[in-house]
Design a protein around this motif. Structure first.
Motif, PDB file in Angstrom:
ATOM      1  N   ASP A 126      40.389 -41.208  71.146  1.00 46.63           N
ATOM      2  CA  ASP A 126      39.876 -42.567  71.358  1.00 46.63           C
ATOM      3  C   ASP A 126      38.473 -42.453  71.959  1.00 46.63           C
ATOM      4  N   THR A 127      37.468 -42.856  71.194  1.00 42.70           N
ATOM      5  CA  THR A 127      36.080 -42.755  71.654  1.00 42.70           C
ATOM      6  C   THR A 127      35.534 -44.083  72.155  1.00 42.70           C
ATOM      7  N   GLY A 133      44.750 -43.726  69.216  1.00 42.68           N
ATOM      8  CA  GLY A 133      43.984 -42.552  69.613  1.00 42.68           C
ATOM      9  C   GLY A 133      44.334 -42.084  71.009  1.00 42.68           C
ATOM     10  N   PHE A 134      44.292 -40.760  71.210  1.00 46.78           N
ATOM     11  CA  PHE A 134      44.519 -40.190  72.526  1.00 46.78           C
ATOM     12  C   PHE A 134      43.330 -40.491  73.422  1.00 46.78           C
ATOM     13  N   HIS A 163      37.596 -43.699  65.394  1.00 42.98           N
ATOM     14  CA  HIS A 163      36.940 -44.910  64.924  1.00 42.98           C
ATOM     15  C   HIS A 163      35.816 -45.266  65.887  1.00 42.98           C
ATOM     16  N   LEU A 164      34.664 -45.652  65.355  1.00 45.13           N
ATOM     17  CA  LEU A 164      33.566 -46.142  66.187  1.00 45.13           C
ATOM     18  C   LEU A 164      33.710 -47.640  66.423  1.00 45.13           C
ATOM     19  N   LEU A 196      36.017 -32.910  60.242  1.00 45.47           N
ATOM     20  CA  LEU A 196      35.733 -33.801  61.354  1.00 45.47           C
ATOM     21  C   LEU A 196      35.260 -35.115  60.767  1.00 45.47           C
ATOM     22  N   HIS A 197      35.871 -36.242  61.185  1.00 45.12           N
ATOM     23  CA  HIS A 197      35.434 -37.525  60.639  1.00 45.12           C
ATOM     24  C   HIS A 197      35.446 -38.601  61.712  1.00 45.12           C
ATOM     25  N   LEU A 198      34.248 -39.102  61.960  1.00 42.25           N
ATOM     26  CA  LEU A 198      34.010 -40.105  62.989  1.00 42.25           C
ATOM     27  C   LEU A 198      33.593 -41.442  62.393  1.00 42.25           C
ATOM     28  N   THR A 199      32.929 -41.424  61.236  1.00 41.58           N
ATOM     29  CA  THR A 199      32.307 -42.639  60.705  1.00 41.58           C
ATOM     30  C   THR A 199      33.099 -43.240  59.546  1.00 41.58           C
ATOM     31  N   ALA A 200      33.122 -44.578  59.532  1.00 39.39           N
ATOM     32  CA  ALA A 200      33.594 -45.343  58.382  1.00 39.39           C
ATOM     33  C   ALA A 200      32.365 -45.883  57.638  1.00 39.39           C
TER      34      ALA A 200
END
Length: 344
Positions: A126-127, A133-134, A163-164, A196-200
């Motif tokens: 969890d960002t 998300g953790f 997820h951003l 590694l995937h951060l962006t949608a």
């Protein structure tokens, strides 16, 4: 041809995928296909995307991922927390699973061990969006649990993702630092994440520095832009929604599509393409809508609500902005009363 019709272009879809792949490179496209490929159909689009070189598909939930799996042998990813019975089926079908809670991680590990199988998991940190998300303070325990299962042979920690919030560039920059710290901790614990995937869609398109090795993009591949967002260079909407003029009464033009077909009943004022030029929607009824008249209007003429039309183009997001929603909703809420036709 009578009644409302949604025409869907295979060629436009292929060109959009190629444009997205060029934009993302060297990050790889994970094509998201939630909500039956945004209401445009999983069945035809998986084959087209596979032929266009897509090697990762995202189904959101496990039932959608299983539909995709039946159509391709490429990687398929599902990230919605699901019932254990669905998890078991996904493991059998070789679906990658996104995991963002201790309870779900335990369930996935338990099902894999019960089946004597190995499942690929993508751990979610969890960002800042707080959509599953953790939490950072939970991450160490999550990694320890997942790596122990990996050593036992029931799990492969294949990816890290998040997820951003996309509230601001500064917030997203902070989120990236949290994400990279989580990846570093996993690597220190012996992990070797494949992806590694951060962006949608939006962040992947506009913030290349945030992309990982994989980028989750769905709506943009179908040419559906973000609400209040600019046009997407090189992309076009793959769908065209049209309907016939059904009644002309004292200058009032009624077109054969309405709320029962899925249009929001509060949708007024949006421009649509008619043979006489752009006209505005006056009112939405159950099975018809009223539009401004034009010279030479005749029963049977077709108007275009979005997509290429005789008088120009109008996209689904432009309609959505009139009622404070997003383009995906305008398309996905269209009912089976709107005929779908996939064309070249």
């Amino acid at each position: 041809m009578s009644g409302p019709l949604l025409e869907i272009s295979r060629g436009a879809f292929r060109r959009n995928i190629a444009a997205v792949q060029r934009r993302l490179s060297p990050s790889e496209l994970l094509l998201v296909m939630k909500d039956d490929a945004y209401g445009l159909g999983v069945d035809w689009s998986v084959a087209e995307a596979t032929a266009a070189g897509v090697t990762w598909f995202g189904g959101y939930d496990i039932p959608t991922a299983l539909r995709i799996r039946a159509l391709t042998d490429q990687r398929v990813y599902a990230w919605a927390t699901s019932a254990r019975s669905e998890v078991a089926t996904a493991i059998t079908a070789d679906i990658d699973l996104g995991v963002g809670s201790a309870a779900y991680l335990d369930a996935v590990i338990g099902e894999a061990e019960a089946a004597g199988a190995r499942v690929r998991v993508h751990l979610k940190i969890d960002t800042g969006l707080h959509r599953n998300g953790f939490r950072p303070e939970e991450w160490q325990d999550a990694v320890a649990t997942a790596m122990a299962a990996q050593r036992r042979g029931s799990v492969v920690v294949s990816g890290v993702w998040s997820h951003l919030a996309e509230a601001s560039d500064a917030d997203d920059d902070t989120a990236q630092r949290v994400f990279l710290d989580a990846v570093a901790h996993l690597v220190e614990a012996g992990g070797e994440p494949e992806v590694l995937h951060l962006t949608a869609s939006a962040a992947a398109w506009w913030r290349p520095e945030l992309r990982g090795s994989l980028s989750r993009v769905g709506a943009f591949c179908y040419g559906i832009r973000s609400a209040d967002g600019p046009p997407l260079e090189g992309l076009r909407l793959v769908a065209r929604l049209s309907a016939p003029v059904e009644q002309i009464d004292g200058g009032v033009v009624r077109v054969g599509i309405g709320a029962f077909h899925g249009l929001p009943s509060i949708l007024r004022g949006a421009q649509i393409a008619t043979p006489g030029g752009l006209r505005r929607i006056v009112d939405i009824g159950g099975t018809t809508m009223t539009v401004e008249p034009w010279g030479g209007v005749a029963s049977g003429q077709r108007v275009v609500l979005f997509g290429p039309g005789e008088a120009g183009e109008h996209d689904a997001t432009a309609l959505a902005e009139h009622v404070g929603t997003v383009g995906e909703e305008i398309i996905t809420r269209l009912t089976p009363a709107v005929r779908r036709l996939v064309v070249d």
